[in-house]
Design an enzyme around this catalytic site. Structure first.
Site, PDB file in Angstrom:
ATOM      1  N   LYS A 115       0.834  -1.211   0.000  1.00 46.81           N
ATOM      2  CA  LYS A 115       0.000   0.000   0.000  1.00 46.81           C
ATOM      3  C   LYS A 115       0.864   1.256   0.000  1.00 46.81           C
ATOM      4  CE  LYS A 115      -4.077  -2.011   1.944  1.00 46.81           C
ATOM      5  NZ  LYS A 115      -4.782  -2.316   3.161  1.00 46.81           N
ATOM      6  N   LYS A 195      -5.310 -10.712  -5.679  1.00 46.22           N
ATOM      7  CA  LYS A 195      -6.380 -10.951  -4.709  1.00 46.22           C
ATOM      8  C   LYS A 195      -7.560  -9.991  -4.909  1.00 46.22           C
ATOM      9  CE  LYS A 195      -6.623  -9.024  -0.550  1.00 46.22           C
ATOM     10  NZ  LYS A 195      -7.848  -8.810   0.209  1.00 46.22           N
ATOM     11  N   LYS A 198     -11.559  -4.897  -1.771  1.00 51.94           N
ATOM     12  CA  LYS A 198     -12.482  -3.764  -1.873  1.00 51.94           C
ATOM     13  C   LYS A 198     -11.775  -2.514  -2.360  1.00 51.94           C
ATOM     14  CE  LYS A 198     -14.350  -4.885   2.374  1.00 51.94           C
ATOM     15  NZ  LYS A 198     -13.116  -4.632   3.079  1.00 51.94           N
TER      16      LYS A 198
HETATM   17  N1  AQP Z   1      -9.759 -12.173  -1.795  1.00 55.41           N
HETATM   18  C1  AQP Z   1      -9.936 -12.650  -0.572  1.00 55.41           C
HETATM   19  N2  AQP Z   1      -9.958 -13.993  -0.355  1.00 55.41           N
HETATM   20  C2  AQP Z   1     -10.158 -14.488   0.892  1.00 55.41           C
HETATM   21  N3  AQP Z   1     -10.354 -13.700   1.985  1.00 55.41           N
HETATM   22  C3  AQP Z   1     -10.335 -12.366   1.818  1.00 55.41           C
HETATM   23  N4  AQP Z   1     -10.492 -11.331   2.666  1.00 55.41           N
HETATM   24  C4  AQP Z   1     -10.382 -10.180   1.975  1.00 55.41           C
HETATM   25  N5  AQP Z   1     -10.169 -10.417   0.681  1.00 55.41           N
HETATM   26  C5  AQP Z   1     -10.125 -11.770   0.546  1.00 55.41           C
HETATM   27  C6  AQP Z   1     -10.745 -11.450   4.095  1.00 55.41           C
HETATM   28  O1  AQP Z   1     -11.911 -10.688   4.390  1.00 55.41           O
HETATM   29  C7  AQP Z   1     -11.792 -10.143   5.707  1.00 55.41           C
HETATM   30  C8  AQP Z   1     -12.060  -8.657   5.677  1.00 55.41           C
HETATM   31  O2  AQP Z   1     -10.917  -8.037   5.126  1.00 55.41           O
HETATM   32  P1  AQP Z   1     -10.796  -6.579   4.576  1.00 55.41           P
HETATM   33  O3  AQP Z   1     -11.938  -5.762   5.049  1.00 55.41           O
HETATM   34  O4  AQP Z   1      -9.404  -6.076   4.819  1.00 55.41           O
HETATM   35  O5  AQP Z   1     -11.028  -6.914   3.034  1.00 55.41           O
HETATM   36  P2  AQP Z   1     -10.484  -6.388   1.675  1.00 55.41           P
HETATM   37  O6  AQP Z   1     -11.532  -6.654   0.664  1.00 55.41           O
HETATM   38  O7  AQP Z   1      -9.125  -6.939   1.427  1.00 55.41           O
HETATM   39  O8  AQP Z   1     -10.480  -4.842   1.923  1.00 55.41           O
HETATM   40  P3  AQP Z   1      -9.482  -3.804   1.410  1.00 55.41           P
HETATM   41  O9  AQP Z   1      -9.936  -2.463   1.838  1.00 55.41           O
HETATM   42  O10 AQP Z   1      -9.215  -4.028  -0.054  1.00 55.41           O
HETATM   43  O11 AQP Z   1      -8.245  -4.203   2.256  1.00 55.41           O
HETATM   44  P4  AQP Z   1      -6.802  -4.515   1.812  1.00 55.41           P
HETATM   45  O12 AQP Z   1      -6.481  -3.425   0.863  1.00 55.41           O
HETATM   46  O13 AQP Z   1      -6.093  -4.428   3.134  1.00 55.41           O
HETATM   47  O14 AQP Z   1      -6.776  -5.879   1.185  1.00 55.41           O
HETATM   48  C9  AQP Z   1     -10.380 -10.476   6.183  1.00 55.41           C
HETATM   49  O15 AQP Z   1     -10.422 -11.582   7.047  1.00 55.41           O
HETATM   50  C10 AQP Z   1      -9.654 -10.798   4.920  1.00 55.41           C
HETATM   51  O16 AQP Z   1      -8.577 -11.691   5.138  1.00 55.41           O
END
Ligand code: AQP
Length: 332
Positions: A115, A195, A198
Protein backbone atom coordinates in the site's frame (compact mmCIF):
# COMPACT_ATOMS: atom_id res chain seq x y z
CA UNK A 1 -14.50 -21.21 26.18
CA UNK A 2 -12.72 -19.79 23.12
CA UNK A 3 -13.32 -16.15 22.34
CA UNK A 4 -13.57 -15.19 18.68
CA UNK A 5 -12.77 -11.79 17.15
CA UNK A 6 -12.66 -10.58 13.57
CA UNK A 7 -12.94 -7.26 11.76
CA UNK A 8 -13.94 -6.12 8.30
CA UNK A 9 -13.12 -2.74 6.75
CA UNK A 10 -15.86 -0.46 5.38
CA UNK A 11 -13.66 0.42 2.40
CA UNK A 12 -16.20 -0.63 -0.21
CA UNK A 13 -18.84 -3.21 -0.98
CA UNK A 14 -18.32 -6.60 0.66
CA UNK A 15 -17.34 -9.14 -1.99
CA UNK A 16 -17.23 -12.89 -2.46
CA UNK A 17 -13.62 -12.92 -1.17
CA UNK A 18 -14.80 -11.46 2.14
CA UNK A 19 -17.81 -13.77 2.14
CA UNK A 20 -16.12 -17.11 1.49
CA UNK A 21 -12.79 -16.14 3.08
CA UNK A 22 -14.15 -14.74 6.33
CA UNK A 23 -17.86 -13.91 6.74
CA UNK A 24 -19.07 -17.50 6.42
CA UNK A 25 -16.73 -18.45 9.25
CA UNK A 26 -18.13 -15.56 11.31
CA UNK A 27 -21.57 -17.14 10.96
CA UNK A 28 -20.37 -20.68 11.79
CA UNK A 29 -18.32 -19.61 14.79
CA UNK A 30 -21.13 -17.31 15.88
CA UNK A 31 -23.50 -20.31 16.00
CA UNK A 32 -20.98 -22.12 18.19
CA UNK A 33 -19.77 -19.38 20.53
CA UNK A 34 -22.67 -16.90 20.65
CA UNK A 35 -21.86 -13.63 22.45
CA UNK A 36 -18.28 -14.86 22.88
CA UNK A 37 -17.81 -14.23 19.17
CA UNK A 38 -17.19 -10.58 18.38
CA UNK A 39 -17.38 -9.05 14.90
CA UNK A 40 -16.47 -5.49 14.19
CA UNK A 41 -16.71 -3.07 11.28
CA UNK A 42 -13.21 -1.60 11.54
CA UNK A 43 -13.72 2.01 10.48
CA UNK A 44 -10.53 3.16 12.24
CA UNK A 45 -8.60 0.84 9.94
CA UNK A 46 -10.50 2.09 6.90
CA UNK A 47 -9.19 5.65 7.33
CA UNK A 48 -5.53 4.54 7.29
CA UNK A 49 -5.42 4.09 3.53
CA UNK A 50 -5.94 7.45 1.77
CA UNK A 51 -6.52 5.59 -1.50
CA UNK A 52 -9.66 3.92 -0.07
CA UNK A 53 -10.87 6.57 2.41
CA UNK A 54 -13.79 8.76 1.41
CA UNK A 55 -15.27 10.68 4.39
CA UNK A 56 -18.51 11.32 2.45
CA UNK A 57 -19.17 7.61 2.16
CA UNK A 58 -17.63 6.14 5.32
CA UNK A 59 -20.76 6.22 7.49
CA UNK A 60 -22.94 4.76 4.73
CA UNK A 61 -20.42 2.03 3.97
CA UNK A 62 -20.17 1.20 7.67
CA UNK A 63 -23.96 0.84 7.83
CA UNK A 64 -24.01 -1.26 4.67
CA UNK A 65 -21.27 -3.53 5.99
CA UNK A 66 -23.47 -4.26 9.00
CA UNK A 67 -26.42 -4.95 6.68
CA UNK A 68 -24.32 -7.34 4.58
CA UNK A 69 -23.16 -9.28 7.61
CA UNK A 70 -26.69 -9.61 8.95
CA UNK A 71 -27.88 -10.65 5.48
CA UNK A 72 -25.39 -13.53 5.25
CA UNK A 73 -26.76 -14.89 8.52
CA UNK A 74 -24.94 -13.18 11.38
CA UNK A 75 -27.57 -12.62 14.06
CA UNK A 76 -26.71 -9.51 16.14
CA UNK A 77 -28.86 -10.86 18.95
CA UNK A 78 -26.74 -14.02 19.17
CA UNK A 79 -23.23 -12.61 18.54
CA UNK A 80 -21.53 -9.33 19.54
CA UNK A 81 -21.55 -7.08 16.48
CA UNK A 82 -20.32 -3.48 16.65
CA UNK A 83 -18.39 -0.64 15.03
CA UNK A 84 -14.76 -0.15 16.08
CA UNK A 85 -14.88 3.64 16.63
CA UNK A 86 -17.80 3.17 19.06
CA UNK A 87 -15.46 1.38 21.48
CA UNK A 88 -12.65 3.88 22.22
CA UNK A 89 -10.65 1.31 24.22
CA UNK A 90 -9.38 -0.06 20.87
CA UNK A 91 -7.36 3.12 20.39
CA UNK A 92 -6.08 3.21 23.95
CA UNK A 93 -4.71 -0.34 23.82
CA UNK A 94 -3.37 0.25 20.33
CA UNK A 95 -1.26 3.17 21.60
CA UNK A 96 0.26 0.98 24.31
CA UNK A 97 1.05 -1.67 21.69
CA UNK A 98 2.80 0.85 19.43
CA UNK A 99 5.27 1.42 22.27
CA UNK A 100 6.12 -2.31 22.23
CA UNK A 101 6.41 -2.77 18.47
CA UNK A 102 9.65 -2.02 16.62
CA UNK A 103 9.16 0.19 13.55
CA UNK A 104 11.25 -2.33 11.58
CA UNK A 105 8.67 -5.07 12.27
CA UNK A 106 5.87 -2.83 11.01
CA UNK A 107 7.81 -1.88 7.88
CA UNK A 108 8.30 -5.58 7.11
CA UNK A 109 4.52 -6.21 6.71
CA UNK A 110 3.77 -7.04 3.08
CA UNK A 111 0.41 -5.22 3.12
CA UNK A 112 2.16 -2.08 4.33
CA UNK A 113 4.83 -2.43 1.66
CA UNK A 114 2.22 -2.89 -1.10
CA UNK A 115 0.00 0.00 0.00
CA UNK A 116 2.74 2.48 0.90
CA UNK A 117 4.42 1.86 -2.46
CA UNK A 118 1.35 3.35 -4.14
CA UNK A 119 1.35 6.55 -2.06
CA UNK A 120 3.39 9.70 -2.39
CA UNK A 121 3.09 10.51 1.31
CA UNK A 122 2.60 7.61 3.72
CA UNK A 123 0.48 8.33 6.82
CA UNK A 124 1.92 7.00 10.11
CA UNK A 125 -1.48 5.36 10.75
CA UNK A 126 -0.93 3.01 7.80
CA UNK A 127 2.29 1.82 9.40
CA UNK A 128 0.55 1.39 12.79
CA UNK A 129 -2.32 -0.65 11.28
CA UNK A 130 -1.07 -4.00 12.67
CA UNK A 131 -0.73 -2.56 16.21
CA UNK A 132 -4.38 -1.47 16.03
CA UNK A 133 -5.36 -4.90 14.73
CA UNK A 134 -3.50 -6.54 17.64
CA UNK A 135 -5.42 -4.26 20.00
CA UNK A 136 -8.76 -5.18 18.36
CA UNK A 137 -8.14 -8.85 19.08
CA UNK A 138 -6.40 -8.69 22.45
CA UNK A 139 -8.76 -6.09 23.94
CA UNK A 140 -11.16 -9.01 24.35
CA UNK A 141 -8.44 -11.60 25.07
CA UNK A 142 -9.68 -13.34 21.93
CA UNK A 143 -7.80 -16.50 20.97
CA UNK A 144 -9.55 -17.39 17.69
CA UNK A 145 -9.50 -15.12 14.63
CA UNK A 146 -11.37 -16.09 11.43
CA UNK A 147 -9.59 -14.34 8.53
CA UNK A 148 -8.41 -14.78 4.96
CA UNK A 149 -4.84 -15.84 4.28
CA UNK A 150 -3.74 -12.25 3.59
CA UNK A 151 -3.94 -11.58 7.34
CA UNK A 152 -1.47 -14.32 8.37
CA UNK A 153 1.46 -11.96 8.90
CA UNK A 154 -0.65 -9.56 10.98
CA UNK A 155 -1.85 -12.39 13.23
CA UNK A 156 1.74 -13.54 13.71
CA UNK A 157 2.67 -9.99 14.78
CA UNK A 158 -0.32 -9.95 17.16
CA UNK A 159 1.06 -13.10 18.80
CA UNK A 160 4.45 -11.43 19.13
CA UNK A 161 2.91 -8.31 20.69
CA UNK A 162 1.00 -10.50 23.18
CA UNK A 163 4.26 -12.28 24.09
CA UNK A 164 6.08 -8.96 24.51
CA UNK A 165 3.36 -7.49 26.71
CA UNK A 166 3.21 -10.64 28.85
CA UNK A 167 6.97 -10.64 29.22
CA UNK A 168 7.11 -6.94 30.17
CA UNK A 169 4.06 -6.71 32.43
CA UNK A 170 3.10 -10.25 33.46
CA UNK A 171 0.87 -12.90 31.88
CA UNK A 172 -2.19 -11.08 30.47
CA UNK A 173 -3.01 -11.99 26.87
CA UNK A 174 -3.47 -15.28 25.01
CA UNK A 175 -1.59 -15.84 21.73
CA UNK A 176 -4.43 -15.93 19.21
CA UNK A 177 -4.56 -18.27 16.22
CA UNK A 178 -6.03 -17.63 12.78
CA UNK A 179 -8.86 -19.80 11.47
CA UNK A 180 -9.09 -20.06 7.68
CA UNK A 181 -11.63 -21.36 5.26
CA UNK A 182 -9.30 -23.81 3.47
CA UNK A 183 -11.41 -23.65 0.29
CA UNK A 184 -11.18 -19.87 0.04
CA UNK A 185 -7.79 -18.77 1.30
CA UNK A 186 -7.21 -15.99 -1.22
CA UNK A 187 -9.93 -15.52 -3.81
CA UNK A 188 -8.63 -13.86 -6.99
CA UNK A 189 -10.14 -10.66 -8.37
CA UNK A 190 -12.48 -10.98 -11.36
CA UNK A 191 -10.08 -8.78 -13.38
CA UNK A 192 -7.39 -11.47 -12.93
CA UNK A 193 -5.22 -8.91 -11.16
CA UNK A 194 -4.25 -10.59 -7.85
CA UNK A 195 -6.38 -10.95 -4.71
CA UNK A 196 -9.94 -9.63 -4.83
CA UNK A 197 -9.98 -6.52 -2.61
CA UNK A 198 -12.48 -3.76 -1.87
CA UNK A 199 -9.93 -1.01 -2.09
CA UNK A 200 -8.95 -2.13 -5.60
CA UNK A 201 -12.37 -0.99 -6.79
CA UNK A 202 -15.28 -2.57 -8.59
CA UNK A 203 -13.22 -3.98 -11.45
CA UNK A 204 -11.68 -6.42 -8.93
CA UNK A 205 -14.77 -7.40 -6.96
CA UNK A 206 -17.93 -9.41 -7.26
CA UNK A 207 -20.10 -7.80 -4.59
CA UNK A 208 -22.36 -10.06 -2.59
CA UNK A 209 -25.04 -7.37 -2.86
CA UNK A 210 -24.23 -6.45 -6.47
CA UNK A 211 -27.08 -6.70 -9.02
CA UNK A 212 -26.90 -10.05 -10.81
CA UNK A 213 -26.79 -8.51 -14.29
CA UNK A 214 -23.78 -6.42 -13.27
CA UNK A 215 -22.07 -9.58 -11.96
CA UNK A 216 -22.77 -11.32 -15.26
CA UNK A 217 -21.24 -8.42 -17.23
CA UNK A 218 -18.02 -8.88 -15.20
CA UNK A 219 -17.96 -12.67 -15.52
CA UNK A 220 -18.68 -12.52 -19.25
CA UNK A 221 -15.44 -10.64 -19.94
CA UNK A 222 -13.35 -12.18 -17.14
CA UNK A 223 -10.04 -13.73 -18.25
CA UNK A 224 -9.87 -17.54 -18.46
CA UNK A 225 -7.02 -20.00 -19.01
CA UNK A 226 -4.81 -18.12 -21.53
CA UNK A 227 -4.01 -21.46 -23.23
CA UNK A 228 -7.61 -21.57 -24.54
CA UNK A 229 -7.18 -19.17 -27.41
CA UNK A 230 -9.80 -20.84 -29.67
CA UNK A 231 -13.02 -22.59 -28.69
CA UNK A 232 -11.47 -25.88 -29.87
CA UNK A 233 -8.36 -25.56 -27.63
CA UNK A 234 -8.54 -27.63 -24.44
CA UNK A 235 -7.96 -25.70 -21.20
CA UNK A 236 -6.93 -26.29 -17.61
CA UNK A 237 -9.66 -25.25 -15.13
CA UNK A 238 -7.05 -25.24 -12.34
CA UNK A 239 -5.41 -22.27 -14.10
CA UNK A 240 -8.65 -20.36 -14.58
CA UNK A 241 -10.36 -18.02 -12.15
CA UNK A 242 -13.75 -19.18 -13.42
CA UNK A 243 -12.59 -22.69 -12.44
CA UNK A 244 -11.72 -21.31 -8.96
CA UNK A 245 -15.10 -19.63 -8.61
CA UNK A 246 -16.94 -22.86 -9.59
CA UNK A 247 -15.41 -24.47 -6.49
CA UNK A 248 -17.16 -21.81 -4.40
CA UNK A 249 -20.55 -21.68 -6.07
CA UNK A 250 -21.24 -24.94 -7.92
CA UNK A 251 -22.20 -28.43 -6.76
CA UNK A 252 -19.82 -31.35 -7.33
CA UNK A 253 -21.69 -32.64 -10.42
CA UNK A 254 -21.47 -29.25 -12.11
CA UNK A 255 -17.80 -28.90 -11.21
CA UNK A 256 -17.04 -32.33 -12.70
CA UNK A 257 -19.02 -31.48 -15.83
CA UNK A 258 -17.40 -28.12 -16.52
CA UNK A 259 -13.88 -29.25 -15.57
CA UNK A 260 -14.13 -32.25 -17.95
CA UNK A 261 -15.72 -30.04 -20.62
CA UNK A 262 -12.87 -27.52 -20.32
CA UNK A 263 -10.11 -30.16 -20.46
CA UNK A 264 -11.61 -31.77 -23.59
CA UNK A 265 -12.80 -28.51 -25.21
CA UNK A 266 -16.27 -30.04 -24.94
CA UNK A 267 -17.70 -26.73 -23.72
CA UNK A 268 -16.68 -23.15 -24.40
CA UNK A 269 -15.78 -20.56 -21.78
CA UNK A 270 -19.10 -18.71 -22.14
CA UNK A 271 -21.07 -21.94 -21.45
CA UNK A 272 -18.85 -22.55 -18.43
CA UNK A 273 -19.49 -19.01 -17.20
CA UNK A 274 -23.26 -19.44 -17.66
CA UNK A 275 -23.12 -22.55 -15.48
CA UNK A 276 -21.19 -20.55 -12.88
CA UNK A 277 -23.79 -17.78 -13.03
CA UNK A 278 -26.48 -20.32 -12.10
CA UNK A 279 -24.60 -21.09 -8.88
CA UNK A 280 -23.95 -17.40 -8.18
CA UNK A 281 -27.65 -16.64 -8.62
CA UNK A 282 -28.73 -19.49 -6.33
CA UNK A 283 -26.27 -18.36 -3.63
CA UNK A 284 -26.71 -14.62 -3.72
CA UNK A 285 -30.45 -14.21 -4.39
CA UNK A 286 -31.58 -15.06 -0.83
CA UNK A 287 -28.74 -12.96 0.68
CA UNK A 288 -29.72 -9.97 -1.44
CA UNK A 289 -33.40 -10.38 -0.49
CA UNK A 290 -32.50 -10.38 3.23
CA UNK A 291 -30.30 -7.30 2.74
CA UNK A 292 -33.27 -5.44 1.22
CA UNK A 293 -35.33 -6.31 4.32
CA UNK A 294 -32.63 -4.95 6.65
CA UNK A 295 -32.19 -1.80 4.55
CA UNK A 296 -35.93 -1.23 4.85
CA UNK A 297 -35.57 -1.28 8.64
CA UNK A 298 -32.59 1.02 9.40
CA UNK A 299 -33.67 1.50 13.03
CA UNK A 300 -33.24 -2.22 13.66
CA UNK A 301 -29.71 -2.08 12.19
CA UNK A 302 -28.74 1.03 14.17
CA UNK A 303 -30.15 -0.33 17.45
CA UNK A 304 -28.32 -3.63 16.92
CA UNK A 305 -25.01 -1.81 16.35
CA UNK A 306 -25.54 0.41 19.41
CA UNK A 307 -26.35 -2.60 21.59
CA UNK A 308 -23.26 -4.39 20.21
CA UNK A 309 -21.02 -1.48 21.27
CA UNK A 310 -22.45 -1.64 24.81
CA UNK A 311 -21.77 -5.38 24.97
CA UNK A 312 -18.25 -5.01 23.58
CA UNK A 313 -17.38 -2.20 26.02
CA UNK A 314 -18.62 -4.27 28.94
CA UNK A 315 -16.06 -6.92 27.97
CA UNK A 316 -13.29 -4.46 27.12
CA UNK A 317 -13.41 -2.18 30.16
CA UNK A 318 -12.24 -4.63 32.86
CA UNK A 319 -9.47 -5.87 30.56
CA UNK A 320 -8.36 -2.29 29.93
CA UNK A 321 -8.43 -1.67 33.71
CA UNK A 322 -6.09 -4.63 34.16
CA UNK A 323 -3.79 -3.33 31.40
CA UNK A 324 -3.62 0.20 32.87
CA UNK A 325 -2.75 -1.18 36.27
CA UNK A 326 -0.05 -3.49 34.88
CA UNK A 327 1.51 -0.73 32.78
CA UNK A 328 1.60 1.40 35.93
CA UNK A 329 -0.69 4.34 35.16
CA UNK A 330 -1.79 6.32 38.22
CA UNK A 331 -5.19 5.20 39.43
CA UNK A 332 -7.31 7.69 41.36
N1 AQP B 1 -9.76 -12.17 -1.80
C1 AQP B 1 -9.94 -12.65 -0.57
N2 AQP B 1 -9.96 -13.99 -0.35
C2 AQP B 1 -10.16 -14.49 0.89
N3 AQP B 1 -10.35 -13.70 1.98
C3 AQP B 1 -10.33 -12.37 1.82
N4 AQP B 1 -10.49 -11.33 2.67
C4 AQP B 1 -10.38 -10.18 1.97
N5 AQP B 1 -10.17 -10.42 0.68
C5 AQP B 1 -10.13 -11.77 0.55
C6 AQP B 1 -10.74 -11.45 4.09
O1 AQP B 1 -11.91 -10.69 4.39
C7 AQP B 1 -11.79 -10.14 5.71
C8 AQP B 1 -12.06 -8.66 5.68
O2 AQP B 1 -10.92 -8.04 5.13
P1 AQP B 1 -10.80 -6.58 4.58
O3 AQP B 1 -11.94 -5.76 5.05
O4 AQP B 1 -9.40 -6.08 4.82
O5 AQP B 1 -11.03 -6.91 3.03
P2 AQP B 1 -10.48 -6.39 1.67
O6 AQP B 1 -11.53 -6.65 0.66
O7 AQP B 1 -9.13 -6.94 1.43
O8 AQP B 1 -10.48 -4.84 1.92
P3 AQP B 1 -9.48 -3.80 1.41
O9 AQP B 1 -9.94 -2.46 1.84
O10 AQP B 1 -9.21 -4.03 -0.05
O11 AQP B 1 -8.24 -4.20 2.26
P4 AQP B 1 -6.80 -4.51 1.81
O12 AQP B 1 -6.48 -3.43 0.86
O13 AQP B 1 -6.09 -4.43 3.13
O14 AQP B 1 -6.78 -5.88 1.18
C9 AQP B 1 -10.38 -10.48 6.18
O15 AQP B 1 -10.42 -11.58 7.05
C10 AQP B 1 -9.65 -10.80 4.92
O16 AQP B 1 -8.58 -11.69 5.14
Amino acid sequence: MPRVFSGIQPTGEPHIGNYFGAMRNYVNLGEEYGKNSLYCVVDLHAITNPAAFDPQRLAQRTFEMAVANFAVGLDPQKVTFFVQSHVPEHQELSWIFTTLTPVGELERMTQYKDKSAQLESVPAGLLMYPALMAADILLYKADTVPVGEDQTQHIELTREIARKFNHAFGETFPEPRAVYNRDALRIPGVDGNGKMGKSKGETSTIGILEPLDSIWQKLRVAPTDPARVRRTDPGDPEKCLIGDYHKLFSDLDTIELVYAGCRTAGIGCIDCKKKLMEGVTAHLTPIQARAEDFKADPDFVRDAIAQGAREARALAQPIMEEVREKVGFLKL
